[in-house]
Scaffold this motif. Structure first.
Motif, PDB file in Angstrom:
ATOM      1  N   VAL A 189       0.844  -1.183   0.000  1.00 28.12           N
ATOM      2  CA  VAL A 189       0.000   0.000   0.000  1.00 28.12           C
ATOM      3  C   VAL A 189       0.882   1.238   0.000  1.00 28.12           C
ATOM      4  CG1 VAL A 189      -1.691   1.283   1.328  1.00 28.12           C
ATOM      5  CG2 VAL A 189      -1.862  -1.196   1.199  1.00 28.12           C
ATOM      6  N   PHE A 190       0.708   2.082  -0.993  1.00 27.33           N
ATOM      7  CA  PHE A 190       1.495   3.309  -1.124  1.00 27.33           C
ATOM      8  C   PHE A 190       0.692   4.462  -0.539  1.00 27.33           C
ATOM      9  CE2 PHE A 190       5.017   1.933  -3.902  1.00 27.33           C
ATOM     10  CZ  PHE A 190       4.586   0.632  -4.167  1.00 27.33           C
ATOM     11  N   GLY A 191       1.100   4.898   0.661  1.00 31.09           N
ATOM     12  CA  GLY A 191       0.370   5.937   1.386  1.00 31.09           C
ATOM     13  C   GLY A 191      -0.406   5.309   2.526  1.00 31.09           C
ATOM     14  N   SER A 192      -0.113   5.759   3.757  1.00 31.62           N
ATOM     15  CA  SER A 192      -0.764   5.162   4.929  1.00 31.62           C
ATOM     16  C   SER A 192      -1.689   6.159   5.611  1.00 31.62           C
ATOM     17  CB  SER A 192       0.291   4.638   5.911  1.00 31.62           C
ATOM     18  OG  SER A 192       1.010   3.584   5.314  1.00 31.62           O
ATOM     19  N   GLY A 193      -2.567   6.758   4.816  1.00 29.63           N
ATOM     20  CA  GLY A 193      -3.651   7.573   5.359  1.00 29.63           C
ATOM     21  C   GLY A 193      -4.875   6.677   5.544  1.00 29.63           C
ATOM     22  N   THR A 194      -6.042   7.294   5.553  1.00 33.38           N
ATOM     23  CA  THR A 194      -7.272   6.513   5.775  1.00 33.38           C
ATOM     24  C   THR A 194      -7.445   5.402   4.745  1.00 33.38           C
ATOM     25  OG1 THR A 194      -8.345   8.458   6.716  1.00 33.38           O
ATOM     26  CG2 THR A 194      -9.779   6.668   5.991  1.00 33.38           C
ATOM     27  N   LEU A 195      -7.198   5.723   3.465  1.00 29.33           N
ATOM     28  CA  LEU A 195      -7.403   4.716   2.422  1.00 29.33           C
ATOM     29  C   LEU A 195      -6.444   3.548   2.611  1.00 29.33           C
ATOM     30  CD1 LEU A 195      -7.656   7.046  -0.741  1.00 29.33           C
ATOM     31  CD2 LEU A 195      -9.444   6.388   0.847  1.00 29.33           C
ATOM     32  N   ALA A 209      -1.023 -12.942   3.389  1.00 32.59           N
ATOM     33  CA  ALA A 209       0.226 -13.505   3.911  1.00 32.59           C
ATOM     34  C   ALA A 209       1.193 -12.393   4.301  1.00 32.59           C
ATOM     35  CB  ALA A 209       0.874 -14.400   2.861  1.00 32.59           C
ATOM     36  N   ARG A 210       1.193 -11.314   3.513  1.00 29.68           N
ATOM     37  CA  ARG A 210       2.159 -10.258   3.780  1.00 29.68           C
ATOM     38  C   ARG A 210       1.593  -8.917   3.313  1.00 29.68           C
ATOM     39  NH1 ARG A 210       8.397 -11.356   3.403  1.00 29.68           N
ATOM     40  NH2 ARG A 210       9.031  -9.655   4.762  1.00 29.68           N
ATOM     41  N   VAL A 211       1.726  -7.930   4.189  1.00 27.77           N
ATOM     42  CA  VAL A 211       1.217  -6.598   3.885  1.00 27.77           C
ATOM     43  C   VAL A 211       2.341  -5.593   4.128  1.00 27.77           C
ATOM     44  CG1 VAL A 211      -0.506  -4.857   4.447  1.00 27.77           C
ATOM     45  CG2 VAL A 211      -1.113  -7.276   4.598  1.00 27.77           C
ATOM     46  N   ILE A 212       2.613  -4.786   3.113  1.00 23.78           N
ATOM     47  CA  ILE A 212       3.702  -3.805   3.196  1.00 23.78           C
ATOM     48  C   ILE A 212       3.099  -2.400   3.133  1.00 23.78           C
ATOM     49  CG2 ILE A 212       5.807  -2.937   2.091  1.00 23.78           C
ATOM     50  CD1 ILE A 212       6.064  -5.749   0.795  1.00 23.78           C
ATOM     51  N   ALA A 213       3.470  -1.567   4.113  1.00 25.08           N
ATOM     52  CA  ALA A 213       2.983  -0.183   4.138  1.00 25.08           C
ATOM     53  C   ALA A 213       4.133   0.755   3.789  1.00 25.08           C
ATOM     54  CB  ALA A 213       2.442   0.162   5.516  1.00 25.08           C
ATOM     55  N   ILE A 214       3.833   1.751   2.963  1.00 27.46           N
ATOM     56  CA  ILE A 214       4.841   2.729   2.545  1.00 27.46           C
ATOM     57  C   ILE A 214       4.266   4.124   2.808  1.00 27.46           C
ATOM     58  CG2 ILE A 214       6.137   3.610   0.555  1.00 27.46           C
ATOM     59  CD1 ILE A 214       5.125   0.507  -0.478  1.00 27.46           C
ATOM     60  N   ASP A 215       5.067   4.988   3.414  1.00 20.70           N
ATOM     61  CA  ASP A 215       4.591   6.359   3.662  1.00 20.70           C
ATOM     62  C   ASP A 215       5.785   7.268   3.926  1.00 20.70           C
ATOM     63  OD1 ASP A 215       1.612   7.521   4.292  1.00 20.70           O
ATOM     64  OD2 ASP A 215       3.138   8.683   5.361  1.00 20.70           O
ATOM     65  N   ARG A 216       5.528   8.585   3.855  1.00 23.34           N
ATOM     66  CA  ARG A 216       6.583   9.562   4.138  1.00 23.34           C
ATOM     67  C   ARG A 216       6.639   9.932   5.615  1.00 23.34           C
ATOM     68  NH1 ARG A 216       5.519  14.429   2.080  1.00 23.34           N
ATOM     69  NH2 ARG A 216       3.368  13.886   1.661  1.00 23.34           N
ATOM     70  N   HIS A 217       5.623   9.520   6.385  1.00 23.20           N
ATOM     71  CA  HIS A 217       5.555   9.896   7.803  1.00 23.20           C
ATOM     72  C   HIS A 217       5.771   8.670   8.687  1.00 23.20           C
ATOM     73  CE1 HIS A 217       3.824  13.882   6.888  1.00 23.20           C
ATOM     74  NE2 HIS A 217       3.132  13.249   5.950  1.00 23.20           N
ATOM     75  N   ALA A 218       6.793   8.755   9.553  1.00 24.26           N
ATOM     76  CA  ALA A 218       7.087   7.610  10.431  1.00 24.26           C
ATOM     77  C   ALA A 218       5.921   7.296  11.360  1.00 24.26           C
ATOM     78  CB  ALA A 218       8.343   7.904  11.247  1.00 24.26           C
ATOM     79  N   THR A 232       7.207  -2.099   7.012  1.00 26.14           N
ATOM     80  CA  THR A 232       6.956  -0.692   6.706  1.00 26.14           C
ATOM     81  C   THR A 232       8.189  -0.116   6.022  1.00 26.14           C
ATOM     82  OG1 THR A 232       7.756  -0.010   8.881  1.00 26.14           O
ATOM     83  CG2 THR A 232       5.391  -0.376   8.682  1.00 26.14           C
ATOM     84  N   ILE A 233       7.943   0.779   5.075  1.00 26.34           N
ATOM     85  CA  ILE A 233       9.044   1.417   4.352  1.00 26.34           C
ATOM     86  C   ILE A 233       8.834   2.928   4.415  1.00 26.34           C
ATOM     87  CG2 ILE A 233      10.175   1.713   2.126  1.00 26.34           C
ATOM     88  CD1 ILE A 233       9.257  -1.100   1.371  1.00 26.34           C
ATOM     89  N   LEU A 234       9.813   3.617   4.982  1.00 23.97           N
ATOM     90  CA  LEU A 234       9.752   5.082   5.053  1.00 23.97           C
ATOM     91  C   LEU A 234      10.242   5.640   3.720  1.00 23.97           C
ATOM     92  CD1 LEU A 234       9.155   7.507   6.902  1.00 23.97           C
ATOM     93  CD2 LEU A 234      11.563   7.430   7.607  1.00 23.97           C
ATOM     94  N   ALA A 235       9.352   6.291   3.006  1.00 29.09           N
ATOM     95  CA  ALA A 235       9.706   6.804   1.679  1.00 29.09           C
ATOM     96  C   ALA A 235      10.447   8.119   1.812  1.00 29.09           C
ATOM     97  CB  ALA A 235       8.435   6.992   0.851  1.00 29.09           C
ATOM     98  N   GLY A 236      11.545   8.234   1.116  1.00 28.36           N
ATOM     99  CA  GLY A 236      12.271   9.503   1.048  1.00 28.36           C
ATOM    100  C   GLY A 236      12.282   9.924  -0.390  1.00 28.36           C
ATOM    101  N   ASN A 237      13.449  10.306  -0.858  1.00 32.26           N
ATOM    102  CA  ASN A 237      13.528  10.689  -2.256  1.00 32.26           C
ATOM    103  C   ASN A 237      13.943   9.530  -3.154  1.00 32.26           C
ATOM    104  OD1 ASN A 237      12.779  13.281  -1.637  1.00 32.26           O
ATOM    105  ND2 ASN A 237      14.895  13.842  -1.093  1.00 32.26           N
ATOM    106  N   GLU A 238      14.403   8.444  -2.521  1.00 36.70           N
ATOM    107  CA  GLU A 238      14.850   7.289  -3.312  1.00 36.70           C
ATOM    108  C   GLU A 238      13.665   6.413  -3.703  1.00 36.70           C
ATOM    109  OE1 GLU A 238      18.037   6.782  -4.227  1.00 36.70           O
ATOM    110  OE2 GLU A 238      18.261   8.790  -3.338  1.00 36.70           O
ATOM    111  N   PRO A 239      13.693   5.795  -4.874  1.00 32.92           N
ATOM    112  CA  PRO A 239      12.636   4.850  -5.230  1.00 32.92           C
ATOM    113  C   PRO A 239      12.610   3.695  -4.223  1.00 32.92           C
ATOM    114  CG  PRO A 239      14.093   5.256  -7.094  1.00 32.92           C
ATOM    115  CD  PRO A 239      14.708   5.921  -5.904  1.00 32.92           C
TER     116      PRO A 239
END
Ligand code: CXF
Ligand code: ZN
Length: 364
Positions: A189-195, A209-218, A232-239
């Motif tokens: 999931v790209f973006g960990s807001g309400t959606l 089996a596996r759920v990955i969350a990506i967001d810019r806010h820790a 969880t993956i903290l998104a910065g400027n890198e892909p």
């Protein structure tokens, strides 16, 4: 009757709280006394510059409240019923006849599809648009249609339920109604807001089996982990695509983009496993074009698609979501922060900054 409403008169994005005159409900319509309304990013976008929403208007499309009066011909709900307000649909087009009202051919949520309703609200005799998403629920009272209100069980805390009418059903519905995720499958999931968070909770309900969350806010990623994300993956400027591919050993079955940022959307396509599906659930008004990696799609049978309002049939899906909430499997109260209605500008600000995930405006 006199009501209190937040009126957006210009493109500044800042409303004024005003006393308005409301008439109605007309035939087929339902007058709801609002208990609380969620704030969705679509409200923020609609309030600001570049939006096609005519002003002056009352926004708000995640209302929950008590039916006060029904118009002629309404039998689905009665005065005193607790209801969630949601999107409208015509009931007669091919999508509606196929129980897919979120893909209604004839409903425009942003520009009135109920011409007479433009005049339901008046400020000192001047019309104010009052049927944004067929509800305009940033107000003490709102008028929906028989098809856009859903009766809910009366032991549920109504003040928490408004977001089921848009944000929660959009994220959870993508997973449950459209992906139809099965045990053993994977989701990023790209973006960990309400959606995104709603999608994560729904994936857990599905036995993912596996759920990955990506967001810019820790802080959002911490919540994502508490609500069921394995990684969880903290998104910065890198892909982040290599990180997702490393975690999953070659790609995920489903990706959900909630950001509508073209660079992010491209990564959501890139990390798909063969036969995987990437879905977009939101979009900018002037959405930039997105390059489509045709070979990647063709070679692996991958799919890119849009999903509107979670492919929800609200009369069926919203009561189901309420049951999940009451069972503790969809703890949407973890997403919400309550604000007094008068503090709507602060709620908008906090939502825009990402400090608050789901503001709930309490009507008092
Ligand atoms: C929106 C999602 C983005 C496209 C327009 C409709 N739905 C509700 O907020
Ligand atoms: Zn919305």
């Amino acid at each position: 009757m006199k009501i209190k409403a937040a009126v957006f008169r210009d493109d500044s994005g800042v409303p004024s709280i005003e006393e308005l005159d409301l008439t109605g409900p007309g035939p087929g319509e339902v007058l709801v006394r609002i208990t609380a309304t969620g704030v969705c990013h679509t409200d923020l976008k609609s309030a600001g510059a570049g939006s096609p929403v005519p002003k002056p208007t009352v926004l708000g499309h995640e209302g929950a409240g008590i039916v006060e009066e029904v118009g002629a011909g309404v039998s689905k709900v009665a005065p005193g019923d607790p209801v969630v307000m949601t999107f409208d649909s015509c009931g007669a087009c091919p999508s509606c006849r196929d129980a897919q009202p979120s893909y209604c051919h004839n409903t425009n949520h942003f520009v009135s599809s109920r011409p007479q309703s433009e005049y339901y609200l008046k400020a000192d005799g001047e019309p104010v648009h009052g049927d944004f998403f067929s509800q305009s629920s940033f107000a003490t009272h709102a008028i929906g249609t028989e098809r856009s209100v859903v009766k809910v069980r009366d032991d549920a805390p109504l003040e928490q339920l408004g977001p089921l009418g848009c944000g929660v059903q959009t994220g959870a519905g993508a997973v449950l109604n459209e992906f139809k995720m099965k045990p053993g499958q994977t989701l990023a999931v790209f973006g960990s807001g309400t959606l995104g968070l709603s999608a994560i909770m729904a994936a857990r309900i599905s036995g993912a089996a596996r759920v990955i969350a990506i967001d810019r806010h820790a802080h959002r990623l911490e919540l994502a982990a508490e609500l069921g994300a394995d990684d969880t993956i903290l998104a910065g400027n890198e892909p982040i695509d290599e990180q997702v591919l490393d975690l999953t050993g070659g790609g995920v079955d489903f990706t959900l983009d909630t950001t509508s940022v073209p660079e992010v959307m491209s990564q959501a396509i890139q990390v798909l496993a063969p036969r995987g599906t990437c879905a977009f659930v939101t979009g900018a008004w002037d959405g930039s074009p997105l390059p489509v990696p045709i070979r990647h799609l063709v070679g692996g049978g991958r799919i890119i698609r849009g999903i509107g309002e979670g492919g929800s049939n609200p009369d069926v899906f919203i009561p189901r979501l309420v049951d999940f909430f009451m069972d503790g499997r969809l703890p949407i109260d973890r997403l919400s922060t309550k604000y007094a209605f008068e503090d709507i500008a602060q709620a908008f600000h906090d939502s825009h900054e990402g400090d608050t995930i789901k503001p709930l405006l309490m009507m008092g």
